[in-house]
Design a protein around this motif. Structure first.
Motif, PDB file in Angstrom:
ATOM      1  N   PHE A   1      13.787  45.443  34.043  1.00 51.27           N
ATOM      2  CA  PHE A   1      12.827  45.339  34.916  1.00 51.27           C
ATOM      3  C   PHE A   1      12.152  46.941  35.563  1.00 51.27           C
ATOM      4  N   ARG A   2      12.864  47.527  34.713  1.00 54.57           N
ATOM      5  CA  ARG A   2      12.095  48.798  34.584  1.00 54.57           C
ATOM      6  C   ARG A   2      11.006  49.634  33.779  1.00 54.57           C
ATOM      7  N   PRO A   3      10.498  48.906  33.175  1.00 59.43           N
ATOM      8  CA  PRO A   3       9.549  48.971  33.113  1.00 59.43           C
ATOM      9  C   PRO A   3       7.544  48.455  34.200  1.00 59.43           C
ATOM     10  N   THR A   4       8.345  47.800  34.822  1.00 58.59           N
ATOM     11  CA  THR A   4       7.798  47.258  35.865  1.00 58.59           C
ATOM     12  C   THR A   4       7.105  48.404  37.038  1.00 58.59           C
ATOM     13  N   GLN A   5       5.794  47.864  37.025  1.00 57.56           N
ATOM     14  CA  GLN A   5       5.422  49.285  37.911  1.00 57.56           C
ATOM     15  C   GLN A   5       4.753  47.780  39.309  1.00 57.56           C
ATOM     16  N   ARG A   6       4.260  47.094  39.214  1.00 57.66           N
ATOM     17  CA  ARG A   6       3.362  46.599  40.853  1.00 57.66           C
ATOM     18  C   ARG A   6       3.700  45.100  40.164  1.00 57.66           C
ATOM     19  N   MET A   7       4.028  44.282  41.847  1.00 61.46           N
ATOM     20  CA  MET A   7       3.837  42.443  41.565  1.00 61.46           C
ATOM     21  C   MET A   7       2.681  41.981  42.588  1.00 61.46           C
ATOM     22  N   VAL A   8       1.913  41.352  41.924  1.00 66.04           N
ATOM     23  CA  VAL A   8       1.655  41.033  42.569  1.00 66.04           C
ATOM     24  C   VAL A   8       1.398  39.220  43.194  1.00 66.04           C
ATOM     25  N   SER A   9       0.882  38.678  43.545  1.00 73.38           N
ATOM     26  CA  SER A   9       1.567  37.641  44.197  1.00 73.38           C
ATOM     27  C   SER A   9       1.877  36.521  43.566  1.00 73.38           C
ATOM     28  N   CYS A  10       0.025  36.356  43.021  1.00 72.41           N
ATOM     29  CA  CYS A  10      -0.313  35.008  42.219  1.00 72.41           C
ATOM     30  C   CYS A  10       0.116  35.657  41.083  1.00 72.41           C
ATOM     31  N   GLY A  11       0.923  36.946  40.161  1.00 70.38           N
ATOM     32  CA  GLY A  11       1.298  36.760  39.226  1.00 70.38           C
ATOM     33  C   GLY A  11       3.032  36.676  39.769  1.00 70.38           C
ATOM     34  N   THR A  12       3.658  37.589  40.394  1.00 73.84           N
ATOM     35  CA  THR A  12       4.605  37.268  41.332  1.00 73.84           C
ATOM     36  C   THR A  12       5.440  35.390  41.051  1.00 73.84           C
ATOM     37  N   LEU A  13       4.419  34.497  41.935  1.00 77.85           N
ATOM     38  CA  LEU A  13       4.691  33.542  42.263  1.00 77.85           C
ATOM     39  C   LEU A  13       4.879  32.896  40.756  1.00 77.85           C
ATOM     40  N   LEU A  14       4.181  32.930  39.551  1.00 80.67           N
ATOM     41  CA  LEU A  14       3.880  31.988  38.209  1.00 80.67           C
ATOM     42  C   LEU A  14       5.499  32.495  37.812  1.00 80.67           C
ATOM     43  N   PHE A  15       5.609  33.672  38.063  1.00 80.37           N
ATOM     44  CA  PHE A  15       7.580  34.201  36.990  1.00 80.37           C
ATOM     45  C   PHE A  15       7.812  33.018  37.951  1.00 80.37           C
TER      46      PHE A  15
ATOM     47  N   CYS B   1      22.867  38.849  23.056  1.00 80.45           N
ATOM     48  CA  CYS B   1      21.881  38.556  24.073  1.00 80.45           C
ATOM     49  C   CYS B   1      20.662  39.231  23.694  1.00 80.45           C
ATOM     50  N   LEU B   2      19.650  38.639  24.238  1.00 74.26           N
ATOM     51  CA  LEU B   2      18.277  39.536  24.007  1.00 74.26           C
ATOM     52  C   LEU B   2      17.661  40.468  25.228  1.00 74.26           C
ATOM     53  N   HIS B   3      17.163  41.587  24.824  1.00 73.88           N
ATOM     54  CA  HIS B   3      16.696  41.859  25.765  1.00 73.88           C
ATOM     55  C   HIS B   3      14.898  42.420  26.061  1.00 73.88           C
ATOM     56  N   LEU B   4      15.353  41.562  26.976  1.00 71.56           N
ATOM     57  CA  LEU B   4      13.302  41.210  27.381  1.00 71.56           C
ATOM     58  C   LEU B   4      12.710  41.968  27.977  1.00 71.56           C
ATOM     59  N   PRO B   5      12.202  43.170  28.166  1.00 74.94           N
ATOM     60  CA  PRO B   5      11.364  44.166  29.248  1.00 74.94           C
ATOM     61  C   PRO B   5      10.558  43.011  29.696  1.00 74.94           C
ATOM     62  N   ALA B   6      10.320  43.995  31.271  1.00 74.39           N
ATOM     63  CA  ALA B   6       9.273  42.772  31.526  1.00 74.39           C
ATOM     64  C   ALA B   6       7.873  43.915  31.514  1.00 74.39           C
ATOM     65  N   PRO B   7       6.763  42.935  31.845  1.00 74.85           N
ATOM     66  CA  PRO B   7       5.242  43.012  32.127  1.00 74.85           C
ATOM     67  C   PRO B   7       5.518  44.525  32.970  1.00 74.85           C
ATOM     68  N   THR B   8       4.378  45.035  33.149  1.00 75.51           N
ATOM     69  CA  THR B   8       4.068  46.608  33.796  1.00 75.51           C
ATOM     70  C   THR B   8       3.262  46.021  34.931  1.00 75.51           C
ATOM     71  N   HIS B   9       2.493  44.900  34.860  1.00 72.82           N
ATOM     72  CA  HIS B   9       2.159  44.349  36.312  1.00 72.82           C
ATOM     73  C   HIS B   9       2.067  42.943  35.809  1.00 72.82           C
ATOM     74  N   PHE B  10       2.825  42.140  37.121  1.00 76.13           N
ATOM     75  CA  PHE B  10       2.838  40.452  37.032  1.00 76.13           C
ATOM     76  C   PHE B  10       1.537  40.618  38.150  1.00 76.13           C
ATOM     77  N   SER B  11       0.496  39.912  37.183  1.00 74.85           N
ATOM     78  CA  SER B  11      -0.332  39.793  37.675  1.00 74.85           C
ATOM     79  C   SER B  11      -1.517  38.711  37.044  1.00 74.85           C
ATOM     80  N   VAL B  12      -2.503  37.918  36.233  1.00 77.14           N
ATOM     81  CA  VAL B  12      -2.759  36.782  35.791  1.00 77.14           C
ATOM     82  C   VAL B  12      -3.993  37.064  36.510  1.00 77.14           C
ATOM     83  N   SER B  13      -4.870  37.410  37.677  1.00 82.74           N
ATOM     84  CA  SER B  13      -6.452  37.262  37.558  1.00 82.74           C
ATOM     85  C   SER B  13      -7.105  38.333  36.842  1.00 82.74           C
TER      86      SER B  13
END
Length: 371
Positions: free
Chosen positions: A86-100, A44-56
């Protein structure tokens, strides 16, 4: 029983706590050693999520798109188990979250349960609430749910929908709560914009392969968010099709005489480095689509024109490498941006202010001639 000295009694609770922490750490290490021997965890690959889910924002966009490429490769190409951290994630913006959400949903649908995808929960409480509110934890197989009424106000009003047809009932599910809080003309404009985006997705956004290396046979699916934050209604719509910059030049010249000449003339006034952003502006101003039907291709124009007449509104349209940003508060400033990385799809986000119940009642009281 031996009586403890006062000094020992004083530090006994501290020592007991230290011993308990040491035992917990040792237990965790033993569990990790056992997991390492299990076939699933070994592969199993452990993939760290980004700190901010944003594409703008350029910096966060690059990190998120890199994360999504690894996600697609692991699930849809290699078909190997994945654990998203998801431990590194600090903020989820709607645009980046929707794309994810769209990318994750697409990949999981493509493997039809043959690949295990799990997750490590976030440290941030708000991020954890977002993951549940928009259905990400359910998508990743979690059955644990927290009462949504206890969520933070910036989270509890998020709504999520997805579909494969131009289904107006999905619009009602998302925006029905705002009836009476948006002027009828504005509500109709939003409705037309959303349904046009749905129809565009169903008819030609997926006309050609996405070119992401997954060889997924895409269904004509779209994903949508709505939320209310601090008196503003936000709507975001996403598809993972070929994007506006690729679809505009595909219009049949025989069915639309002079179309390519008109498009070339429009793009000639823009720098070569901003052509994809200019394509989005062309789609707004020329108002056409690949179907060449008079009632098609007007959704983007409808959304932009509505924002221009509604103080406090904003429109952000991203497609592949390009982005079009309109914020009337900045004196109708239109901003075209060309990014280095492509979202490989189209994401439309717009917002407008709405009245809350007290403001509506206050407005009605002010209009009463008997007061």
């Amino acid at each position: 029983m031996k009586k403890l000295r006062p000094k020992v009694r004083k530090y006994a609770p501290v020592l007991a706590k230290m011993r308990m922490v040491r035992r917990l750490r040792e237990a965790l290490k033993r569990r990790e050693r056992r997991r390492a021997k299990h076939p699933y965890y070994a592969d199993c690959l452990h993939l760290p999520a980004p700190t901010h889910f944003s594409v703008s924002e350029t910096r966060h966009r690059k990190n998120l798109l890199s994360f999504l490429r690894k996600l697609r490769t692991r699930i849809a190409v290699m078909r190997k188990p994945l654990r998203i951290d998801f431990r590194p994630t600090q903020r989820m913006v709607s645009c980046g979250t929707l794309l994810f959400v769209a990318e994750l949903d697409r990949c999981i649908r493509s493997v039809a349960g043959r690949v295990r995808v799990s997750y490590q929960g976030p440290r941030d409480k708000i991020v954890a609430q977002v993951l549940q509110q928009v259905g990400i934890t359910a998508l990743l197989g979690s059955k644990r749910r927290q009462d949504g009424d206890s969520f933070d106000p910036t989270v509890r009003h998020w709504r999520f929908a997805t579909g494969v047809h131009a289904d107006a009932t999905k619009f009602d599910e998302l925006l029905g709560d705002f009836e009476g809080r948006i002027a009828p003309a504005l509500s109709q404009s939003i409705f037309k914009g959303v349904t046009e985006a749905m129809t565009n997705c169903a008819q030609h956004a997926y006309h050609e392969p996405r070119r992401d290396g997954t060889n997924i046979r895409d269904e004509r699916r779209w994903w949508m968010f709505s939320e209310e934050v601090e008196g503003n209604l936000h709507v975001a719509f996403c598809d993972l099709g070929m994007g506006i910059p690729r679809s505009l030049p595909k219009i049949d010249e025989s069915a639309a005489p002079g179309w390519m000449g008109m498009l070339r003339d429009f793009l000639s006034s823009f720098k070569p480095t901003s052509q994809e952003a200019a394509m989005i502006k062309a789609a707004i101003e020329i108002g056409r689509s690949r179907t060449n039907q008079p009632h098609r291709g007007l959704g983007l124009n409808q959304i932009v024109e509505t924002a221009k007449v509604r103080p406090g509104s904003r429109v952000l349209i991203m497609s592949n490498h390009g982005a079009y940003d309109l914020e009337p508060a900045r004196l109708m400033t239109e901003q075209l941006v060309q990014f280095d990385d492509s979202i490989m799809g189209t994401l439309i986000q717009w917002s407008m202010p709405v009245q809350n119940k007290d403001e509506r009642n206050g407005a009605n009281d002010g209009d009463d001639p008997h007061r």
